[in-house]
Design an enzyme around this catalytic site. Structure first.
Site, mmCIF file in Angstrom:
data_model
loop_
_atom_site.group_PDB
_atom_site.id
_atom_site.type_symbol
_atom_site.label_atom_id
_atom_site.label_comp_id
_atom_site.label_asym_id
_atom_site.label_seq_id
_atom_site.Cartn_x
_atom_site.Cartn_y
_atom_site.Cartn_z
ATOM 1 N N ASP A 74 33.870 25.267 35.834
ATOM 2 C CA ASP A 74 32.421 25.333 35.970
ATOM 3 C C ASP A 74 31.849 26.117 34.790
ATOM 4 O OD1 ASP A 74 29.792 25.417 36.706
ATOM 5 O OD2 ASP A 74 30.110 26.384 38.633
ATOM 6 N N LYS A 83 43.666 37.817 39.323
ATOM 7 C CA LYS A 83 42.271 38.089 38.964
ATOM 8 C C LYS A 83 41.496 38.537 40.188
ATOM 9 C CE LYS A 83 40.051 33.710 40.031
ATOM 10 N NZ LYS A 83 39.204 32.602 39.612
ATOM 11 N N ALA A 118 33.571 28.216 33.148
ATOM 12 C CA ALA A 118 34.752 28.403 32.288
ATOM 13 C C ALA A 118 35.184 29.854 32.153
ATOM 14 C CB ALA A 118 34.528 27.790 30.900
ATOM 15 N N GLY A 119 34.638 30.743 32.964
ATOM 16 C CA GLY A 119 35.039 32.139 32.896
ATOM 17 C C GLY A 119 36.493 32.340 33.280
ATOM 18 N N THR A 120 36.921 31.712 34.369
ATOM 19 C CA THR A 120 38.291 31.890 34.859
ATOM 20 C C THR A 120 39.312 31.403 33.846
ATOM 21 O OG1 THR A 120 37.681 31.749 37.202
ATOM 22 C CG2 THR A 120 39.941 31.177 36.635
ATOM 23 N N ASP A 164 43.922 23.776 36.446
ATOM 24 C CA ASP A 164 42.963 24.132 37.499
ATOM 25 C C ASP A 164 42.318 22.866 38.043
ATOM 26 O OD1 ASP A 164 41.652 25.811 39.220
ATOM 27 O OD2 ASP A 164 40.620 26.958 37.674
#
Length: 321
Positions: A227, A197, A229-231, A223
């Site tokens: 935070d 990414k 939650a995008g990743t 992970d």
């Protein structure tokens, strides 16, 4: 300091996560120490300790999660209060260490907040820090006092092991989490894949490629924190679209700010296992979320610190707490 040098040990807590602090103290056979953390009318934090701590091995349980600045100041002021009350040793127990993401100068004129917070904790008078899954391992070196860096992966690993999933692949959501993913993959005896990414700006990530074979597999994304939650949701959606059978996920710190809840709800993740290092209001809980307690691990670590026992044994993924 030799075992028995302290008259006793006591567990105190700020307001950030009283439920976790009470669970830890209960496992250790203690009640929380008598202390009041409140605010003056102008917002300044007031701390009152209502019992003697002279010569005592003191443990202050406080996650520096939202509201981060208030919780951090509560921790610092509680440490100062214990120092001025002649505590024998002051242990800052910080299940979630806030301000950890800025751990280096990524570009010109960046602050290094992880080091700044470490300096504040030491300057306040802490003698030792117990924490879990720092955003970067090198943050331990920012302290000039002992740091016991516990890991949440064994708790998550045992949980996924007990699910008896077949045809499993562990997926690292980025290059920084490869070591954690490899440890889980070794425990589950399965292959790993890596999400390639890029992050064009803070709190935003874009999937470029998937390294590894995930087609037809039950994938587990691991992970350290979630935070916005995008990743993790981008990774889940990407590997699902590329042929993954089911997508599970696990993380130590459920920060879950901004659009995190809606992203998780709408994502391809079928189950999300989270540790309770940060308190989670009922309004943020989803059916697909499973919460696992870190209290037994912290209670065991704190007991070992008091008795001068080995902490390294707690990193064993096969150990049952």
């Amino acid at each position: 300091m030799k075992n028995g040098a302290f008259s006793d040990y006591k567990v105190f807590a700020g307001n950030s996560h009283l439920e976790l602090a009470e669970e830890i103290a209960s496992i250790m056979g203690k009640s929380l120490g008598k202390a009041t953390v409140s605010k003056f009318s102008d917002g300044e934090i007031s701390v009152n300790v209502w019992e003697s701590v002279r010569g005592v091995d003191v443990y202050i349980v406080q996650s520096t999660s939202e509201p981060v600045n208030d919780n951090l100041m509560e921790l610092l002021i509680m440490i100062d209060a214990m120092k001025r009350a002649s505590a024998g040793r002051i242990n800052a127990v910080i299940p979630y260490y806030g301000y950890a993401r800025q751990d280096r100068k990524a570009k010109a004129r960046d602050p290094i907040t992880a080091k700044l917070v470490a300096d504040l904790i030491v300057a306040a008078g802490a003698d030792r820090v117990l924490t879990m899954d720092l955003h970067a391992n090198q943050i331990q070196g920012y302290f000039n006092i002992p740091v016991d860096h516990l890991v949440g992966m064994p708790i998550l690993a045992r949980y996924f092991k007990e699910k008896n999933l077949e045809n499993v692949c562990v997926v690292s959501p980025d290059h920084g989490s490869v070591k954690r993913a490899r440890s889980l993959a070794e425990f589950l005896n399965c292959p790993i894949a890596i999400v390639d990414k890029r992050r064009p700006e803070p709190n935003k990530s874009e999937i470029m490629n998937i390294i590894g074979d995930i087609e037809g597999k039950n994938c587990i994304i691991l992970d350290d924190m979630i935070d916005t939650a995008g990743t993790i949701t981008n990774a889940a959606n990407a590997i699902k679209s590329m042929g993954a059978l089911n997508v599970y996920a696990g993380a130590t710190h459920p920060v879950l700010s901004g659009p995190a809840i809606s992203r998780i709800q709408d994502s391809a993740i079928c189950e999300l296992a989270l540790l309770n290092t940060i308190p989670m209001p009922e309004s943020k809980k989803l059916e697909k979320m499973t919460f696992l307690s870190v209290a037994p691990l912290f209670a065991e670590a704190m007991t070992r610190v008091y008795t001068n026992g080995s902490i390294s044994k707690l990193f064993d993924v096969n150990r049952a707490f």
